[in-house]
Design an enzyme around this catalytic site. Structure first.
Site, short mmCIF file in Angstrom:
data_model
loop_
_atom_site.label_atom_id
_atom_site.label_comp_id
_atom_site.label_asym_id
_atom_site.label_seq_id
_atom_site.Cartn_x
_atom_site.Cartn_y
_atom_site.Cartn_z
N SER A 87 -1.97 6.27 1.69
CA SER A 87 -2.30 4.98 2.25
C SER A 87 -3.15 4.30 1.13
CB SER A 87 -3.04 5.06 3.53
OG SER A 87 -4.21 5.76 3.46
N CYS A 88 -3.29 2.92 1.51
CA CYS A 88 -3.97 2.07 0.72
C CYS A 88 -5.25 2.75 0.06
CB CYS A 88 -4.21 0.59 1.53
SG CYS A 88 -5.27 -0.46 0.47
#
Lengths: 78, 184
Positions: free
Chosen positions: A16-17
């Site tokens: 994820s980011c």
């Protein structure tokens, strides 16, 4: 018509980011100008994020597609 | 795998173009993050932005002040400070980036533990990992001299790779030169 091979690949699936961006930046460092980098990600935010990264760093995003749940990007080192 | 490129693929359509022809190119600003808070969620946000700024090739500095400095004390340091009050402060609030508490729902460490578990499930990088990434990408972390003195911290209490401690004038100087500040 120019045919270019993918020089390196980043598998950021499941991450994820901001990890897809971080891994892209790290992999890009090892490439020479004009070489292509393929990035695979599953984070839905990565489409916009990679566009922003491409714009900010000046490395063109030459391809962006979705295959099932996997987003695929091809970036060219400036 | 091969990819076929048209000779005109120099300016790919997928990259957003300026709305009007002749519109100015995106102007890059240097980023100045001010990490004031020692709370887990805010440290996380700081490290996330710092590591992303590094990955985007932006010049980024992080000024670390007040409770924020607790995030940059080595995890292995339990008690810091020179006098009993400074030592008491570190005893009451354990320094180190891996020992941060949530501002809400802390519940004696249950909240941060659950947050850590959720982050692992989602494969989110921890604040510590993001800090290391940011440092490897050239983000500079600058401690506040005044806070160092107040908490009685020595430079060797802090993690490796920190910049020289500075004061408020340096930070304001950067802002006046056009660095975009963000206070976290």
């Amino acid at each position: 018509m120019t045919t270019l091979e993918i020089a390196a690949r980043v598998d950021a699936k499941g991450l994820s980011c901001p990890m897809p961006i971080v891994k892209t930046a790290q992999a890009m460092k090892g490439l020479a100008s004009g070489q292509l980098l393929e990035v695979l990600a599953t984070d839905p935010g990565s489409t916009k994020d990679l566009e922003a990264w491409s714009k900010s760093t000046g490395n063109p995003l030459v391809e962006s597609s979705v295959e099932g749940a996997v987003f695929r990007f091809v970036l060219q080192k400036k | 795998m091969t990819l076929t490129l048209e000779p005109t693929a120099e300016a790919p359509a997928l990259v957003s173009q300026p709305a009007e022809a002749g519109a100015p190119e995106v102007q890059h600003h240097d980023i100045l993050l001010i990490n004031y808070s020692g709370e887990l969620e805010k440290v996380w946000a700081t490290m996330l932005l710092a590591s992303t700024a590094g990955a985007m090739g932006l010049q980024c500095k992080v000024f670390v002040t007040f409770w924020g400095l607790q995030n940059f004390v080595k995890d292995s340091r339990r008690i810091t400070g020179k006098n009993w009050m400074q030592k008491m402060m570190s005893f009451m609030q354990r320094p180190g980036i891996s020992h941060r508490k949530l501002s809400k729902m802390n519940f004696l460490g249950m909240g941060p533990w659950m947050m850590g578990q959720l982050a692992k499930q989602q494969k989110n990088a921890s604040p510590r990992e993001l800090l290391e990434i940011a440092q490897s990408m050239g983000v500079e972390f600058i401690p506040c001299q005044m806070t160092m003195d107040m908490f009685g911290l020595n430079p060797d209490d802090l993690i490796e790779g920190m910049a020289e401690p500075v004061g408020a004038a340096t930070v304001l100087g950067l802002m006046s030169e056009g660095w975009s500040p963000l206070f976290i």
